[in-house]
Design an enzyme around this catalytic site. Structure first.
Site, PDB file in Angstrom:
ATOM      1  N   LYS A   1       6.233 -67.776 -49.840  1.00 30.81           N
ATOM      2  CA  LYS A   1       6.315 -67.202 -48.486  1.00 30.81           C
ATOM      3  C   LYS A   1       7.592 -66.391 -48.335  1.00 30.81           C
ATOM      4  O   LYS A   1       7.574 -65.266 -47.837  1.00 30.81           O
ATOM      5  CB  LYS A   1       6.306 -68.309 -47.425  1.00 30.81           C
ATOM      6  CG  LYS A   1       4.936 -68.857 -47.121  1.00 30.81           C
ATOM      7  CD  LYS A   1       5.026 -70.119 -46.277  1.00 30.81           C
ATOM      8  CE  LYS A   1       3.674 -70.815 -46.255  1.00 30.81           C
ATOM      9  NZ  LYS A   1       3.734 -72.189 -45.764  1.00 30.81           N
TER      10      LYS A   1
ATOM     11  N   GLN B   1       6.547 -76.425 -42.449  1.00 29.70           N
ATOM     12  CA  GLN B   1       5.589 -76.740 -43.502  1.00 29.70           C
ATOM     13  C   GLN B   1       5.053 -78.164 -43.346  1.00 29.70           C
ATOM     14  O   GLN B   1       5.818 -79.113 -43.170  1.00 29.70           O
ATOM     15  CB  GLN B   1       6.282 -76.571 -44.874  1.00 29.70           C
ATOM     16  CG  GLN B   1       5.384 -76.748 -46.071  1.00 29.70           C
ATOM     17  CD  GLN B   1       4.391 -75.614 -46.275  1.00 29.70           C
ATOM     18  OE1 GLN B   1       4.583 -74.489 -45.796  1.00 29.70           O
ATOM     19  NE2 GLN B   1       3.309 -75.898 -46.968  1.00 29.70           N
TER      20      GLN B   1
ATOM     21  N   ASP C   1       1.661 -70.155 -37.211  1.00 30.86           N
ATOM     22  CA  ASP C   1       0.563 -70.964 -37.763  1.00 30.86           C
ATOM     23  C   ASP C   1      -0.634 -71.001 -36.801  1.00 30.86           C
ATOM     24  O   ASP C   1      -1.733 -71.370 -37.199  1.00 30.86           O
ATOM     25  CB  ASP C   1       1.027 -72.419 -37.966  1.00 30.86           C
ATOM     26  CG  ASP C   1       1.471 -72.711 -39.394  1.00 30.86           C
ATOM     27  OD1 ASP C   1       0.870 -72.134 -40.319  1.00 30.86           O
ATOM     28  OD2 ASP C   1       2.404 -73.518 -39.570  1.00 30.86           O
TER      29      ASP C   1
HETATM   30  N1  GUN Z   1       0.787 -76.757 -45.568  1.00 30.16           N
HETATM   31  C1  GUN Z   1      -0.209 -76.213 -46.317  1.00 30.16           C
HETATM   32  N2  GUN Z   1      -0.691 -75.091 -45.731  1.00 30.16           N
HETATM   33  C2  GUN Z   1       0.021 -74.921 -44.600  1.00 30.16           C
HETATM   34  C3  GUN Z   1       0.002 -73.935 -43.568  1.00 30.16           C
HETATM   35  O1  GUN Z   1      -0.787 -72.980 -43.563  1.00 30.16           O
HETATM   36  N3  GUN Z   1       0.904 -74.109 -42.566  1.00 30.16           N
HETATM   37  C4  GUN Z   1       1.770 -75.154 -42.521  1.00 30.16           C
HETATM   38  N4  GUN Z   1       2.613 -75.246 -41.500  1.00 30.16           N
HETATM   39  N5  GUN Z   1       1.822 -76.087 -43.456  1.00 30.16           N
HETATM   40  C5  GUN Z   1       0.951 -75.968 -44.485  1.00 30.16           C
END
Ligand code: GUN
Length: 294
Positions: free
Chosen positions: A55, A99, A122
């Protein structure tokens, strides 16, 4: 028997990122600021560490600012809530992602609900969930947004299609159904208690598999010509002892019936981060009272 068109998520994700980079360049020149994304990682989960690294790298490649906060898994809930409050107040941070999963002693919902909805890239905050469901401009969850882009890359107008979403999670299944309604599909959400799941799936022009069970959807469930979007990522061990990533759909068999299908890996997976970057631009625009760029 014919073989399905394979929808290439890597190429389409690269196109989304190129659009994001172009939008970021325009925002800098026309509006004089740089969108920024903050990612918070608590603990040492190996998969989460890989996601967070990717990311951060892709955020910078698109010309945005990346803020990384790596915290020990012993931190208190209060400490995390305090960090979120600081990011909410920071004018250089337009998107905030905490996350998941979080350590057990921290209430994930409480943390997600503490994020300013305008920065909730998100799309997990109840405010965004509600806005999505009543059709207002909202930040929508990245994986479902990416799945719709993939389906539309094959068939631009999804209007009137019978869509079956398998899985009812808050992260994928439910928002997926909302987005497909917005595309004018007739939407069914199927789940573990659905009666005659193969029969329900056989009626679908568009199948979205988000169950989390390896190769659960069988080839003979797929209507000839249907579009199949496989959200699953499951690591299985083959008889020879080697590991392999597979989706929620039996790809080889489904590809004999489908009109188009996404592979795993290389389908929905690469779209998720690309859509996160897209959401960060959208969040920045909304915070400045600007209209969408495309
Ligand atoms: N953990 C795995 N995929 C995601 C996601 O798309 N967003 C978040 N916040 N945590 C994750």
């Amino acid at each position: 028997m014919s073989q399905a068109f394979i929808i290439d998520g890597k190429t389409i994700a690269a196109k989304v990122r190129a659009d994001v980079a172009a939008d970021v360049a325009r925002i800098k020149s026309e509006h004089g600021f740089q969108p920024g994304l903050a990612v918070v990682l608590v603990g040492e989960d190996p998969a989460s560490k890989v996601y967070v690294r990717n990311k951060a790298q892709q955020t910078v490649e698109c010309g945005m600012q990346s803020f990384e906060h790596k915290l020990d898994d012993t931190i208190s809930e209060e400490f995390l809530l305090d960090l979120v409050a600081k990011l909410n107040a920071d004018p250089n941070v337009h998107g905030i992602l905490v996350q998941m999963p979080l350590p057990k002693h921290i209430d994930s919902n409480k943390v997600l609900e503490s994020i300013n909805p305008a920065k909730d890239v998100d799309g997990f905050h109840p405010m965004n969930v509600g806005k999505l469901s009543i059709g207002e401009r909202a930040l929508a969850p990245c994986t479902p947004v990416g799945s719709v882009i993939l389906a539309r890359s094959y068939q631009h107008d999804l209007s009137g299609l019978d869509a079956v979403v398998i899985g009812r999670s808050n992260i994928v299944g439910k928002p997926m159904a909302q987005l497909l309604l917005r595309e004018n599909c007739t939407v069914t959400i199927a789940h573990s208690r659905t009666k005659d799941l193969p029969g329900v799936v056989r009626r679908a022009d568009l199948v979205i598999a988000a169950i989390g069970k390896p190769e659960f959807v069988k080839g003979d469930w797929i209507k000839p010509g249907a579009i199949v979007i496989d959200v699953g990522i499951n690591r299985i061990v083959k008889p020879d002892g080697k590991g392999k990533l597979v989706g929620d759909v039996d790809f080889a068999e489904a590809a004999k019936n489908a009109g188009a299908i996404t592979p795993v890996p290389g389908g929905v997976g690469p779209m998720t981060i690309a859509c996160l970057l897209k959401n960060t631009v959208e969040a920045a625009l909304m915070q400045k009272g600007l209209p969408p760029m495309r």
